[in-house]
Design a protein around this motif. Structure first.
Motif, mmCIF file in Angstrom:
data_model
loop_
_atom_site.group_PDB
_atom_site.id
_atom_site.type_symbol
_atom_site.label_atom_id
_atom_site.label_comp_id
_atom_site.label_asym_id
_atom_site.label_seq_id
_atom_site.Cartn_x
_atom_site.Cartn_y
_atom_site.Cartn_z
ATOM 1 N N VAL A 1 -14.605 -4.488 70.313
ATOM 2 C CA VAL A 1 -13.657 -3.553 69.698
ATOM 3 C C VAL A 1 -14.193 -2.118 69.718
ATOM 4 N N THR A 2 -15.216 -1.882 70.536
ATOM 5 C CA THR A 2 -15.776 -0.545 70.693
ATOM 6 C C THR A 2 -15.475 -0.036 72.094
ATOM 7 N N ASP A 3 -14.886 1.153 72.192
ATOM 8 C CA ASP A 3 -14.520 1.692 73.496
ATOM 9 C C ASP A 3 -15.689 2.385 74.192
ATOM 10 N N ILE A 4 -16.499 3.103 73.426
ATOM 11 C CA ILE A 4 -17.561 3.901 74.017
ATOM 12 C C ILE A 4 -18.667 4.111 72.994
ATOM 13 N N LEU A 5 -19.899 4.298 73.474
ATOM 14 C CA LEU A 5 -21.027 4.531 72.584
ATOM 15 C C LEU A 5 -21.724 5.838 72.941
ATOM 16 N N LEU A 6 -22.177 6.532 71.925
ATOM 17 C CA LEU A 6 -23.107 7.642 72.072
ATOM 18 C C LEU A 6 -24.471 7.088 71.686
ATOM 19 N N VAL A 7 -25.421 7.091 72.616
ATOM 20 C CA VAL A 7 -26.732 6.496 72.366
ATOM 21 C C VAL A 7 -27.808 7.567 72.452
ATOM 22 N N ASP A 8 -28.546 7.740 71.361
ATOM 23 C CA ASP A 8 -29.661 8.680 71.332
ATOM 24 C C ASP A 8 -30.930 7.970 71.802
ATOM 25 N N ILE A 9 -31.490 8.423 72.907
ATOM 26 C CA ILE A 9 -32.809 7.951 73.321
ATOM 27 C C ILE A 9 -33.807 9.022 72.902
ATOM 28 N N LYS A 10 -34.578 8.717 71.890
ATOM 29 C CA LYS A 10 -35.448 9.725 71.284
ATOM 30 C C LYS A 10 -36.636 10.070 72.176
ATOM 31 N N HIS A 11 -37.215 9.058 72.817
ATOM 32 C CA HIS A 11 -38.357 9.263 73.709
ATOM 33 C C HIS A 11 -38.447 8.062 74.636
ATOM 34 N N ILE A 12 -38.783 8.288 75.898
ATOM 35 C CA ILE A 12 -38.868 7.192 76.849
ATOM 36 C C ILE A 12 -40.166 6.407 76.706
ATOM 37 N N ASN A 13 -41.226 7.048 76.247
ATOM 38 C CA ASN A 13 -42.515 6.384 76.063
ATOM 39 C C ASN A 13 -42.565 5.738 74.689
ATOM 40 N N SER A 14 -42.836 4.438 74.634
ATOM 41 C CA SER A 14 -42.736 3.714 73.372
ATOM 42 C C SER A 14 -43.760 4.180 72.343
ATOM 43 N N ASP A 15 -44.990 4.475 72.792
ATOM 44 C CA ASP A 15 -46.006 4.961 71.852
ATOM 45 C C ASP A 15 -45.605 6.307 71.264
ATOM 46 N N GLU A 16 -45.106 7.192 72.119
ATOM 47 C CA GLU A 16 -44.660 8.498 71.634
ATOM 48 C C GLU A 16 -43.408 8.359 70.770
ATOM 49 N N HIS A 17 -42.578 7.396 71.114
ATOM 50 C CA HIS A 17 -41.378 7.126 70.313
ATOM 51 C C HIS A 17 -41.772 6.722 68.896
ATOM 52 N N ARG A 18 -42.808 5.885 68.793
ATOM 53 C CA ARG A 18 -43.268 5.467 67.465
ATOM 54 C C ARG A 18 -43.834 6.647 66.675
ATOM 55 N N LYS A 19 -44.571 7.526 67.335
ATOM 56 C CA LYS A 19 -45.096 8.712 66.652
ATOM 57 C C LYS A 19 -43.966 9.601 66.153
ATOM 58 N N LEU A 20 -42.905 9.680 66.942
ATOM 59 C CA LEU A 20 -41.805 10.585 66.642
ATOM 60 C C LEU A 20 -40.841 10.031 65.601
ATOM 61 N N THR A 21 -40.675 8.693 65.591
ATOM 62 C CA THR A 21 -39.631 8.087 64.758
ATOM 63 C C THR A 21 -40.119 7.038 63.773
ATOM 64 N N GLY A 22 -41.337 6.513 64.014
ATOM 65 C CA GLY A 22 -41.848 5.420 63.193
ATOM 66 C C GLY A 22 -41.628 4.052 63.807
ATOM 67 N N TYR A 23 -40.922 3.980 64.933
ATOM 68 C CA TYR A 23 -40.608 2.706 65.577
ATOM 69 C C TYR A 23 -40.808 2.805 67.083
ATOM 70 N N ARG A 24 -41.120 1.679 67.712
ATOM 71 C CA ARG A 24 -41.195 1.600 69.162
ATOM 72 C C ARG A 24 -39.781 1.532 69.753
ATOM 73 N N ASN A 25 -39.677 1.609 71.067
ATOM 74 C CA ASN A 25 -38.347 1.725 71.664
ATOM 75 C C ASN A 25 -37.934 0.564 72.571
ATOM 76 N N GLU A 26 -38.767 -0.489 72.670
ATOM 77 C CA GLU A 26 -38.432 -1.557 73.605
ATOM 78 C C GLU A 26 -37.061 -2.174 73.323
ATOM 79 N N ASN A 27 -36.744 -2.409 72.056
ATOM 80 C CA ASN A 27 -35.447 -3.025 71.747
ATOM 81 C C ASN A 27 -34.295 -2.058 71.994
ATOM 82 N N ILE A 28 -34.554 -0.768 71.851
ATOM 83 C CA ILE A 28 -33.515 0.235 72.102
ATOM 84 C C ILE A 28 -33.175 0.269 73.591
ATOM 85 N N LEU A 29 -34.207 0.270 74.434
ATOM 86 C CA LEU A 29 -33.965 0.244 75.878
ATOM 87 C C LEU A 29 -33.329 -1.074 76.295
#
Length: 274
Positions: free
Chosen positions: A142-170
């Motif tokens: 029931v969703t037509d389109i998504l806006l997805v924020d990718i905060k950082h491509i590198n998971s270690d840097e993503h954790r530093k920036l957000t507090g979480y890794r990014n593997e599940n986001i990717l």
């Protein structure tokens, strides 16, 4: 009277037989929250603690204005004449996927009314574990389109920036590509955090592997939310960092191949009844 029922082994707040959502605020004429003009519902609650977040007042969960899906629709529908064929309703945050049951119920009603639906998410709660993944599959129907924020491509840097890794986001991005769900990718450009050519090139290469991207946006970091940190007594981690120069923004747009993603120019939000 507010009560609770269990949905997939999780208690969900209810009122008058409808799921309750914790709403931070709404915007009647959103022009940057998906295709066309949109009624935007900013939901309360987020797990991430992004250093650049300009809305720290949305972090706390299970607070805010309690609204049923019917109440949200009743607030949005007076603006429907302005949406045209492209616009509709956007659910944003905070992080909307923390209130996925509310999103499913609201967007199901939207599709029954022929209203275009857009989900603005950072993807942090995403998992393929059950029962959550089944809910996400239901929401995507029931969703037509998504806006997805990718905060950082590198998971270690993503954790530093957000507090979480990014593997599940990717992984969420890959799933959306596999099912062909239209997506706009957003990336915040921050000096000394995300504005590095090697990481930008890696992100550009990753986005190229996805088959469903209609638009890529570089969002220059800004300091408009800094006063909220001071008012709330929260230390602001990016103190002293200025917004990127126009030259660096153009450089990021080149490395992310922004001009290659033009599908949004011909996109028409699906408004057919489910």
């Amino acid at each position: 009277m507010v009560y609770e029922r269990r949905i997939h082994e999780r208690k969900v707040p209810m009122r008058d037989g409808q799921i309750l959502g914790y709403v931070h605020s709404t915007e009647s004429f959103g022009a940057v929250d998906g295709p066309g003009i949109r009624f935007v519902v900013f939901m309360q609650g987020c797990n991430m603690r992004c250093q650049f977040c300009h809305n720290p007042d949305t972090w706390k969960k299970n607070v805010g204005t309690e609204m049923t899906t019917a109440e949200v629709l009743n607030k949005a529908l007076p603006y429907r004449q302005f949406w045209g064929t492209d616009g509709g309703i956007t659910l944003s945050g905070g992080e909307i996927l923390l209130q996925i049951d509310f999103a499913i119920e609201l967007f199901t009603k939207c599709k029954q009314l022929g209203i275009g639906t857009c989900l603005d998410t950072c993807g942090q709660p995403f998992t393929r574990r059950q029962p959550w993944f089944s809910k996400f599959e239901q929401l995507m129907k029931v969703t037509d389109i998504l806006l997805v924020d990718i905060k950082h491509i590198n998971s270690d840097e993503h954790r530093k920036l957000t507090g979480y890794r990014n593997e599940n986001i990717l992984d969420m991005c890959k799933y959306l590509s596999d099912i062909g769900k239209p997506v706009w990718i957003r990336h915040v450009l921050i000096p000394a955090r995300t504005d590095f050519d090697n990481y930008l090139a890696q992100l550009g290469d990753y986005i190229k592997t996805l088959k469903n991207v209609q638009k890529v946006e570089v969002l220059p970091y800004h300091t408009m939310g800094v006063h909220k940190y001071h008012e709330m007594g929260i230390k602001y981690s990016l103190e002293g960092i200025e917004p990127p120069t126009p030259e660096r923004v153009k450089n990021a747009e080149k490395l992310l191949h922004v001009e290659d993603y033009r599908g949004y120019l011909t996109n028409t939000t699906t408004t057919s009844r489910a």
